[in-house]
Design a protein around this motif. Structure first.
Motif, mmCIF file in Angstrom:
data_model
loop_
_atom_site.group_PDB
_atom_site.id
_atom_site.type_symbol
_atom_site.label_atom_id
_atom_site.label_comp_id
_atom_site.label_asym_id
_atom_site.label_seq_id
_atom_site.Cartn_x
_atom_site.Cartn_y
_atom_site.Cartn_z
ATOM 1 N N THR A 49 0.805 -1.226 0.000
ATOM 2 C CA THR A 49 0.000 0.000 0.000
ATOM 3 C C THR A 49 0.836 1.272 0.000
ATOM 4 O OG1 THR A 49 -0.208 0.026 2.411
ATOM 5 C CG2 THR A 49 -1.912 -1.154 1.174
ATOM 6 N N GLN A 50 2.116 1.179 0.372
ATOM 7 C CA GLN A 50 2.980 2.366 0.375
ATOM 8 C C GLN A 50 3.671 2.583 -0.969
ATOM 9 O OE1 GLN A 50 5.639 2.375 3.713
ATOM 10 N NE2 GLN A 50 3.986 2.307 5.204
ATOM 11 N N ASP A 51 3.486 1.655 -1.902
ATOM 12 C CA ASP A 51 4.138 1.769 -3.205
ATOM 13 C C ASP A 51 3.108 1.988 -4.318
ATOM 14 O OD1 ASP A 51 6.346 1.959 -4.788
ATOM 15 O OD2 ASP A 51 6.775 -0.177 -4.868
ATOM 16 N N ILE A 52 1.976 2.584 -3.975
ATOM 17 C CA ILE A 52 0.937 2.895 -4.961
ATOM 18 C C ILE A 52 1.188 4.303 -5.483
ATOM 19 C CG2 ILE A 52 -1.532 3.303 -5.305
ATOM 20 C CD1 ILE A 52 -2.024 1.190 -3.089
ATOM 21 N N GLU A 53 1.206 4.443 -6.816
ATOM 22 C CA GLU A 53 1.391 5.746 -7.452
ATOM 23 C C GLU A 53 0.241 5.959 -8.430
ATOM 24 O OE1 GLU A 53 5.261 6.113 -9.192
ATOM 25 O OE2 GLU A 53 6.246 5.319 -7.407
ATOM 26 N N GLY A 54 -0.716 6.795 -8.050
ATOM 27 C CA GLY A 54 -1.900 7.000 -8.885
ATOM 28 C C GLY A 54 -2.678 5.706 -8.983
ATOM 29 N N THR A 55 -2.756 5.151 -10.197
ATOM 30 C CA THR A 55 -3.451 3.878 -10.380
ATOM 31 C C THR A 55 -2.469 2.732 -10.634
ATOM 32 O OG1 THR A 55 -3.769 4.291 -12.749
ATOM 33 C CG2 THR A 55 -5.555 4.964 -11.261
ATOM 34 N N GLN A 56 -1.200 2.967 -10.372
ATOM 35 C CA GLN A 56 -0.175 1.923 -10.514
ATOM 36 C C GLN A 56 0.048 1.260 -9.159
ATOM 37 O OE1 GLN A 56 3.487 2.571 -12.870
ATOM 38 N NE2 GLN A 56 4.524 2.115 -10.954
ATOM 39 N N PHE A 57 0.045 -0.068 -9.142
ATOM 40 C CA PHE A 57 0.262 -0.793 -7.899
ATOM 41 C C PHE A 57 1.079 -2.053 -8.152
ATOM 42 C CE2 PHE A 57 -3.641 -2.457 -9.696
ATOM 43 C CZ PHE A 57 -3.623 -3.816 -9.425
#
Length: 129
Positions: A49-57
């Motif tokens: 959950t800390q490595d989500i960028e916009g809609t990239q996961f």
């Protein structure tokens, strides 16, 4: 990759390895890594959950070589999911293999990638999620 970034990745993968191998986590780790299901071998598939960028996961799981990390991009409005990168790391976090991808996946709300997409789309308050 800078020393700081490498250290950050090694620390994250040490935490992930502990969770994947032991099957448990402390409260702080549990908030960071959400279980999205299991792979064919029965190992947990985790959403960082800390490595989500916009809609990239990214989804992370154990594999025969160590740790597998798959990056997805969600198109919430169209319910489309694209796998963009596959990375394999040793248990200590050392990069072993990386490949770019542009594979479209069918959205399935019960799959690990589908559950990850639901989480991300709700997090950004996408319409209809």
């Amino acid at each position: 990759m800078s020393k700081n970034m490498l250290l950050k990745k090694i620390t994250a993968f040490t935490l992930i390895s502990g969770i994947l191998i032991a099957g448990s986590a402390n409260a702080q780790q549990a908030e960071r890594f959400l279980n999205m299901g299991t792979n064919k071998a029965g190992d947990a598939i985790l959403l960082d959950t800390q490595d989500i960028e916009g809609t990239q996961f990214k989804l992370i799981t154990q594999d025969a070589n160590g740790i597998l990390q798959v990056t997805f991009n969600a198109a919430c409005g169209d319910s489309q999911l694209t796998m963009t990168k596959i990375e394999t790391f040793s248990a200590s976090g050392r990069p072993l293999e990386e490949s770019e991808s542009n594979k479209q996946e069918t959205f399935d709300a019960n799959s690990a990638s589908g559950k990850g997409m639901i989480y991300v789309c709700r997090k950004i308050h996408a319409r209809g999620w």
